[in-house]
Design an enzyme around this catalytic site. Sequence first.
Site, mmCIF file in Angstrom:
data_model
loop_
_atom_site.group_PDB
_atom_site.id
_atom_site.type_symbol
_atom_site.label_atom_id
_atom_site.label_comp_id
_atom_site.label_asym_id
_atom_site.label_seq_id
_atom_site.Cartn_x
_atom_site.Cartn_y
_atom_site.Cartn_z
ATOM 1 N N ASP A 222 42.669 4.197 19.601
ATOM 2 C CA ASP A 222 41.607 4.356 20.420
ATOM 3 C C ASP A 222 40.262 4.950 19.727
ATOM 4 O OD1 ASP A 222 40.910 4.582 23.298
ATOM 5 O OD2 ASP A 222 40.797 6.752 22.873
ATOM 6 N N GLU A 302 40.171 -0.079 17.871
ATOM 7 C CA GLU A 302 39.173 -0.135 18.812
ATOM 8 C C GLU A 302 37.917 0.301 18.230
ATOM 9 O OE1 GLU A 302 37.880 1.302 23.342
ATOM 10 O OE2 GLU A 302 38.727 2.737 21.706
#
Length: 587
Positions: A222, A302
């Site tokens: 993330d 990401e």
Amino acid sequence: MTDSRLDLVTTTTLVHPPSGPHAEWWRRAVIYQVYPRSFADSSGDGIGDLPGVTDRLEHLAALGIDAVWLSPFYRSPQADAGYDVADYRDVDPIFGTLGDFDDLLVRAHRLGIRVIVDLVPNHTSDEHAWFRAALAAGPGSPERARYVFRAGKGPDGSEPPNNWTSVFGGPAWTRVDDGEWYLHLFDTRQPDLDWEHPEVRTEFEDVLRFWLDRGVDGFRIDVAHGLVKAPGLPDWDGEVSMIEGSDAVPGADAGDTDLVEESAAGAGNRGPMFDQDGVHEIYRDWHRVLAGYEGDRALVAEAWVEPLERLARYVRPDEMHQAFNFSFLTTRWDAAALRRVVTASLEANDAVGAPTTWVLSNHDVVRHTSRLGLRDAGSRPKGIGHDDEQPDEELGLRRGRAATLLMLGLPGSAYLFQGEELGLPEHTALDDDLRQDPAWWRSGHTERGRDGCRVPLPWAADAPGFGFSPTGATWLPQPASWARYALDAQRGVAGSTYELYRAALDLRRDLELGTGSLGWVDGLPGADPATTLVLANRAVLVLANLGAGPVALPERAEVLVASGPLEGTTDAVSVPADTTVWVRLPG
């Protein structure tokens, strides 16, 4: 070069050669994102859980995916749906137990499905033991050094240390009782870690090993581009956003205004809080950790980064293995722009020996079936509410199916977001009082946020809660219209979106398109390059018609799969508007 199976006026320009026959699984995999709280609920409390995922793994095996990516299920106060982690080595009770996770992993592996888990290293929850200790210890303490604490500006320190804003809206700094401020690029309850601190780096390498030892096949990282901040934390006057970026077409010259206007594909976070060179040292260390385990474990970034050449730095041979291609996701429904971004993506990743990873939807953006039904097809609103422009649901689904079949015809790895195999649209009429995304509150109710794409899945058309939960409870309400999208209303039904996905995934595997090639085919009679994409991947011709009129297929072409009904007779087949087809040519 000229393809002998096409008319002599047709040329194919090779952009990407095929991969070797024994390429690692992550170079060709179709990976399915499971958002656990909205996938399937086994307990009846209306919130999806790990046993619910395990119970539905046969659905994913039948669909034909290669791996699942599980969004966070760690112990968390759920201020941001689990992306605020309080304990990285435990399962939150609303999702189950570590034993439930182990059962899921065993069952998935028996079905031939690999499992990737989400890792959230940019920030923790404010209920993490480290942050509680930091608040208790006070300014200048070793405990605070793990986070980004700073003194404020002004005579009394009452002004934030800099002018950074949160991705969710509002200031990126919160002041604590003793006068210091801490940084949170997201919600107030998500304090940013200081990745210059050696304890932080050691801790997360241990977290990686904890899950690797349990048998996971990889990690989705993330905010992978946000861990390291620029020295001195300088002011930044640009916008900070996870789903908005520049309007520059990847690979386009700054003066190429036509391409900029026709695509407006922007996926870049800029500023001193993102994409700093120091992140790459972290990922080289993590690469070494994963390399110590058998089985081609994978790291997935990401990273909302542009240009694509900059994104490719995250997937150099000694760093991560994949990076989400948000430039592709954010490209509008335009043939020239899509051709440009596909070419630029493959060239950038080929330059570092990495696969290109394609994605159209996820838990952070409006579902692509709805984005493509807007007047500005493929634009990216920050959520859709009842008083916003409502997408054309039929048009959006037709284009969404065409976009998916185009994506699955590209070489590399592809990601699917749960429910897209059903053709689910965004829930665009959700009651604002029920919204739970912190972006809704922090933006002053100007951004509807991400709840609309996170609504629990419909499994059974006639069951309470469409079969999501044994009690019919759902943590967010489902639109009544979703009955027609339920799995049991589509399974075995010719022409349904579910059966389209199954057929495409079977063909993609059998024809080895994931490790295939890409050549742009020009000169196909009747195929206007301004509105039509034609590409060759191994022996398959992929034609996507984004224009208003039909496009004729080559004579004697064998139709393998189409995103919608085709027109004409057996000897003269045409592809109508907003439709993609895969064909095999004679010869």
